[in-house]
Design an enzyme around this catalytic site. Structure first.
Site, short mmCIF file in Angstrom:
data_model
loop_
_atom_site.label_atom_id
_atom_site.label_comp_id
_atom_site.label_asym_id
_atom_site.label_seq_id
_atom_site.Cartn_x
_atom_site.Cartn_y
_atom_site.Cartn_z
CB SER A 232 -6.87 -3.05 9.89
OG SER A 232 -7.65 -4.34 9.68
CE LYS B 198 -2.56 -2.05 11.69
NZ LYS B 198 -1.42 -1.01 11.36
NE ARG C 36 -12.57 -10.99 5.91
CZ ARG C 36 -13.23 -11.96 6.59
NH1 ARG C 36 -14.67 -11.91 6.54
NH2 ARG C 36 -12.69 -12.70 7.38
CB ILE D 172 -0.95 -0.13 1.12
CG1 ILE D 172 -1.83 -1.34 1.35
CG2 ILE D 172 -2.00 1.26 1.19
CD1 ILE D 172 -2.72 -1.25 2.47
CE1 TYR E 129 -2.31 -5.70 10.98
CE2 TYR E 129 -4.50 -6.55 10.79
CZ TYR E 129 -3.36 -5.71 10.45
OH TYR E 129 -3.74 -4.61 9.32
#
Length: 348
Positions: free
Chosen positions: A128, A157, A235, A13, A153
């Site tokens: 995220s 965030k 998703r 990204i 993870y």
């Protein structure tokens, strides 16, 4: 010349965002990346696309002393920071939680210390959609309460957003936007830059393209018994170029805020949901190639369904996704195909 710092600039990204910053602004862009999950060749590809060579500071952001020394070499005023650098694999975070808590949180805290030291007032955080956890309310809005994190993870965030909010509430003169990405896919339209994981991929699309290319024998679909129409996870898949543009617009938005302290969060997605099976079927259809796949067990840390309400980003940042799932998957395959050609040339 005013400067924008992009941490993780050689990453998937980060590299696409650098390209959009070069194309859409006049700022000098400097990357910070120690290539823990990327390669220096990314900057060659950026130069081919844009004609501009990006300066990179090769430093571990978790080492504050080394970071301060590297930043001191930047002589032009630093107008803002876009902070991508983080470990990002859900499954790996379940197996190695301490490395994720150390790397993702220490790097953020150190970058905020640099902001205070250098009086850098504009900060964009790479958050995220995983912060929402396994929620019942869909699509999720920015006001949807967090469920417990499904992985270390995701938890990093959640904590990262809390740290940023606390810093702003403390009275620090900072303007912060946390962008909650949904699922970035695709590649630059030139096919010269895209997602290039080192080792075994952790995201769906590199597995799809590598299985289609014969680099991997097959793709494993993690679970087919979820409470979704076809049993596979749903998703919100967003083209990486659309996502990169969101950062440019978020930066411009922060620059226009008159208040000395500001914090807000934005969903960055398409507002649509596609299942893993739909993605595979669409990839096969638009690229006219089969993807060998098998059904496996569910993967720890995955949630069944998640997609975005994106009205806030549209109304405030003046941003919305433009590129389709089909375009994303064609671009991803173009990137993989060029990689395959390069490998053949290397062997010859």
């Amino acid at each position: 010349m005013q400067t924008i710092i992009v941490t993780g600039g050689a990453g998937y990204i980060g590299s696409h965002t650098i390209i959009e910053l070069i194309n859409q602004t006049t700022y000098d862009v400097i990357s910070i990346d120690n290539f823990s999950n990327s390669t220096p060749q990314t900057f060659d590809r950026i130069e081919t696309i844009t004609g501009k060579r990006i300066r990179n500071l090769n430093v571990d952001i978790c080492n504050l002393e080394a970071l301060e020394f590297a930043i001191s070499s930047v002589k032009s005023p630093i107008l803002g920071i876009i902070h991508f650098a983080a470990f990002k694999a859900v499954g790996d975070s379940v197996l190695n939680p301490l490395s994720y808590y150390h790397n993702n949180l220490e790097s953020l805290v150190n970058m905020l210390k640099i902001c205070k030291l250098k009086n850098i007032q504009n900060f964009i955080f790479s958050s995220s959609c995983s912060v929402y956890g396994n929620v019942d309310q869909l699509p999720v809005t920015e006001e949807t309460p967090f469920a417990p994190a499904e992985s270390p993870y995701a938890h990093t965030k959640q904590i990262g957003e809390e740290i940023l909010n606390d810093v702003v509430l403390s009275g620090a003169k900072m303007k912060v936007a946390a962008l909650r990405y949904f699922n970035p896919i695709g590649a630059h339209a030139t096919g010269l830059i895209g997602e290039l994981p080192l080792g075994v991929p952790n995201n769906l699309i590199p597995f799809v393209t590598q299985a289609a290319a014969g680099i991997r024998s097959h793709l494993t679909v993690f679970g087919s018994d979820y409470p979704t129409p076809d049993g596979t996870c749903l998703r919100d898949y967003i083209h990486v170029v659309d996502l990169a543009e969101a950062h440019v617009l978020a930066l411009k938005f922060l620059f226009g805020i008159k208040e000395p302290s500001y914090y807000d969060v934005f969903n960055i997605g398409t507002g649509n949901a596609n299942s893993v099976k739909e993605v595979i079927d669409t990839f096969e259809r638009v690229n006219k190639i089969k993807v060998p796949n098998v059904i496996g067990e569910r993967r720890q840390g995955d949630i069944p369904t998640l997609w975005a309400d994106v009205k806030k980003a549209k109304n405030i940042l003046l941003w919305e996704a433009k590129l389709s799932l089909e375009q994303s998957l064609m671009d991803a395959w173009r990137w993989q195909s060029k990689l395959n050609t390069a490998r053949v040339i290397e062997k010859i």
